[in-house]
Design a protein around this motif. Sequence first.
Motif, PDB file in Angstrom:
ATOM      1  N   CYS A   1      -4.402  -4.854  -1.117  1.00 58.20           N
ATOM      2  CA  CYS A   1      -5.063  -3.553  -1.278  1.00 58.20           C
ATOM      3  C   CYS A   1      -5.250  -3.218  -2.752  1.00 58.20           C
ATOM      4  CB  CYS A   1      -4.253  -2.453  -0.586  1.00 58.20           C
ATOM      5  SG  CYS A   1      -4.348  -2.510   1.216  1.00 58.20           S
ATOM      6  N   TYR A   2      -4.236  -3.505  -3.556  1.00 61.03           N
ATOM      7  CA  TYR A   2      -4.356  -3.287  -5.001  1.00 61.03           C
ATOM      8  C   TYR A   2      -5.477  -4.151  -5.573  1.00 61.03           C
ATOM      9  CZ  TYR A   2      -3.280  -3.271  -9.984  1.00 61.03           C
ATOM     10  OH  TYR A   2      -3.381  -3.162 -11.355  1.00 61.03           O
ATOM     11  N   TYR A   3      -5.484  -5.427  -5.221  1.00 57.54           N
ATOM     12  CA  TYR A   3      -6.495  -6.357  -5.703  1.00 57.54           C
ATOM     13  C   TYR A   3      -7.904  -5.867  -5.354  1.00 57.54           C
ATOM     14  CZ  TYR A   3      -9.126 -10.731  -6.216  1.00 57.54           C
ATOM     15  OH  TYR A   3     -10.060 -11.675  -6.576  1.00 57.54           O
ATOM     16  N   LYS A   4      -8.106  -5.498  -4.095  1.00 54.97           N
ATOM     17  CA  LYS A   4      -9.440  -5.071  -3.645  1.00 54.97           C
ATOM     18  C   LYS A   4      -9.894  -3.807  -4.368  1.00 54.97           C
ATOM     19  CE  LYS A   4      -9.369  -7.072   1.027  1.00 54.97           C
ATOM     20  NZ  LYS A   4      -9.376  -6.776   2.483  1.00 54.97           N
ATOM     21  N   GLN A   5      -8.974  -2.851  -4.546  1.00 55.94           N
ATOM     22  CA  GLN A   5      -9.370  -1.589  -5.171  1.00 55.94           C
ATOM     23  C   GLN A   5      -9.675  -1.772  -6.651  1.00 55.94           C
ATOM     24  OE1 GLN A   5      -9.857   1.502  -3.367  1.00 55.94           O
ATOM     25  NE2 GLN A   5     -11.025   1.610  -5.270  1.00 55.94           N
ATOM     26  N   ILE A   6      -8.904  -2.605  -7.343  1.00 56.83           N
ATOM     27  CA  ILE A   6      -9.200  -2.885  -8.754  1.00 56.83           C
ATOM     28  C   ILE A   6     -10.589  -3.495  -8.889  1.00 56.83           C
ATOM     29  CG2 ILE A   6      -8.689  -4.540 -10.612  1.00 56.83           C
ATOM     30  CD1 ILE A   6      -7.024  -2.103 -10.929  1.00 56.83           C
ATOM     31  N   HIS A   7     -10.936  -4.433  -8.021  1.00 54.93           N
ATOM     32  CA  HIS A   7     -12.249  -5.066  -8.085  1.00 54.93           C
ATOM     33  C   HIS A   7     -13.362  -4.072  -7.735  1.00 54.93           C
ATOM     34  CE1 HIS A   7     -11.733  -9.392  -9.008  1.00 54.93           C
ATOM     35  NE2 HIS A   7     -10.487  -9.158  -8.632  1.00 54.93           N
TER      36      HIS A   7
ATOM     37  N   THR B 191      -2.188   2.909  -6.936  1.00 57.61           N
ATOM     38  CA  THR B 191      -1.705   2.116  -8.074  1.00 57.61           C
ATOM     39  C   THR B 191      -2.882   1.610  -8.894  1.00 57.61           C
ATOM     40  OG1 THR B 191       0.198   1.368  -6.731  1.00 57.61           O
ATOM     41  CG2 THR B 191      -0.237   0.188  -8.785  1.00 57.61           C
ATOM     42  N   ALA B 192      -3.905   1.104  -8.199  1.00 63.15           N
ATOM     43  CA  ALA B 192      -5.113   0.633  -8.880  1.00 63.15           C
ATOM     44  C   ALA B 192      -5.819   1.791  -9.590  1.00 63.15           C
ATOM     45  CB  ALA B 192      -6.046  -0.020  -7.871  1.00 63.15           C
ATOM     46  N   LYS B 193      -5.871   2.947  -8.944  1.00 66.92           N
ATOM     47  CA  LYS B 193      -6.547   4.112  -9.533  1.00 66.92           C
ATOM     48  C   LYS B 193      -5.907   4.521 -10.846  1.00 66.92           C
ATOM     49  CE  LYS B 193      -5.314   8.094  -8.865  1.00 66.92           C
ATOM     50  NZ  LYS B 193      -4.520   9.145  -9.568  1.00 66.92           N
ATOM     51  N   MET B 194      -4.582   4.612 -10.882  1.00 69.64           N
ATOM     52  CA  MET B 194      -3.945   5.081 -12.114  1.00 69.64           C
ATOM     53  C   MET B 194      -4.115   4.071 -13.239  1.00 69.64           C
ATOM     54  SD  MET B 194       0.157   4.812 -11.472  1.00 69.64           S
ATOM     55  CE  MET B 194       0.975   3.203 -11.454  1.00 69.64           C
ATOM     56  N   HIS B 195      -4.127   2.775 -12.918  1.00 76.57           N
ATOM     57  CA  HIS B 195      -4.366   1.773 -13.954  1.00 76.57           C
ATOM     58  C   HIS B 195      -5.799   1.834 -14.466  1.00 76.57           C
ATOM     59  CE1 HIS B 195      -0.825  -0.956 -12.462  1.00 76.57           C
ATOM     60  NE2 HIS B 195      -0.435   0.050 -13.237  1.00 76.57           N
TER      61      HIS B 195
END
Length: 455
Positions: free
Chosen positions: A152-158, A377-381
Motif C-alpha cells: 500500500c505504501y509503495y502504490k501510494q508513493i507511485h 505514511t506515503a502522504k506524510m513523506h
Amino acid sequence: MNNRMTENVIVTRNKLRRDTLISVLDEFDGKMMQLDADKRAEKYRKMSQSAFSFFRGSAYLFYFDATRHYFPYHTPVDRPTWIQGDLHFENFGAFRNESGDIVYDVNDFDEGYVGSYLYDVLRMSVSIALVARQLGYDQAQQLDVLEHYARCYYKQIHRFAHKKDDPGKFVMDEKHASGPVRKLLRKLEKRRQGHFLEKVTAVMQSDRVFLENSELVVPSAHEQQLLEQAWSGYQQTLLCCEDDVNHYNIKDIAIKHGSGTASIGLDRYYVLIEGGTAQQGNDDLVLEVKEVRAPVPAYFLPYSESFWQTFVQQGKRVTTTQQAMHHHADAYLGYMTLDGRDFYVRERSPYKKRLKLEHITDTDCMNKILSVMGSLTAKMHARADSDLSSGILDYHSEREIAKAMGNKPDGFVQHISRWAYGYADQVEKDYALFCDWSSSFQASTAASDSAPIEQ
C-alpha cells in the motif's frame, strides 16, 4: 558442533546482546535523557508490559541496529526525506484538524528529522509484526499483513510521484476511510466538543479549573510564572492568530503526569485558555505544552547542517514537522522556551482517539487498517518537501522514494516484510533480556529508596 559448544555459543551471544542493550539504555536514558533511578524504573515498568511496549520505549535501540544493516532501497544520502522518526502502530489516531474536520492521521512528531524514508517504513513494519503477534497471528498471517502495508505504501508513493494523487490535498476522513477507521471517525462525529473538557476540569465558583488527581497536579509558583511569561512569545509562533485578544487568556495550569513511555522525564503541562466568552466556560480549550529534545534519529542518521541551522529550537522542529506532514494542522500549534528548555504547544483535541486492538477482528479487518496507514505514511513523506513554504528540501521526496523502490513492488515488499518479521524476533529476544535486567534494576532502586538514612 556438540551440545556443550552450542550452549556456549548461545550463552555468549546472549551475554553480548545483553551488554549491548544495557549500554544503549545507560547512554540514552542515563546520560542523554538524564533520568534519575526512579524515572528510569517508571519507564522500564511501562516497557515491561509487552514486547510492543518495549519496542515503543526503545527507539534508540532500533536505530542502533537498523543503521548498521544494509538495505538496497535507501534514497541517496543527499536526497533525504523529512521523516516522522518514531513511526509505529499506535502513533496513528483520530483528531480534529484546523478546518474543524475529524480526520485520521499520524499524531506524534516529537522525533521528526531528515533521513531515509526507509526507517519510518521499517519501524512501522516491525510494530505491525509485534501487534499481529499480540493478536495471535501465525507466521503466514504476519507476513500477509506486513506485505499488505508495504505494498500500500509503495502504490501510494507511485501515485503521488506520477501525479495521480496530490499529497497536498490527501486526507483520511470518514468519506475516504474504510473498515474500523471509518467506524471510529463516525463514532467521534457524535462526540460533543466538551467531552474532554468535562473529564479534566470542573466549574468552581463560576469559573472553570483543572481537577486535581494523580495525573493532574498544581504547578509550583515558579513554573506558573515561567509559562505566563512565555505565553505572548508562544502566540507569536502561531501561523494564524485569533482576532480576540482574550482568546488565549490563561485560566488555569496543571502539570500532566502519566503520559507516554519514551517521554518520561520530560515536563508536560495542560493549559486551560478562554477560547471564547459566549458560552460561559463551555468553549474553554485545553492546550498541551510538552518538553522536547533532540530527536533520536539525529544520533544515528547523517548530519544535516541546514536542518540544524533552521531548527535550533526543538519545539519549532516538531511544530514545523507536523505542519509539513498534515493537510490542515492544529491551529494552536506553536512553541516556546522555558528556563532554557524547548517546548511545543498543541490543542489537546476532544476528538483524540486510537483504534483498540479488540476492534481488529481478523486479518481482513487488519488489512483495511493497514491500507489507511500505508497511504498516510506515503502522504506524510510526499508532503514534507518543497511543496510547502516551510519546506527545507528542494526536490520532490515522492519521486526520489519511487526511484529507490524501483518499478516493480514485489522485491521491495518481500524485503521489507521479511526483515521486519525477523527483527520482531530480535525484539522479543531483547524484551526477554530486558525484563530480566530491568527487574533487578527496579529492585535495586526500590531497595535504595527504602534504605534508612544515616544520621
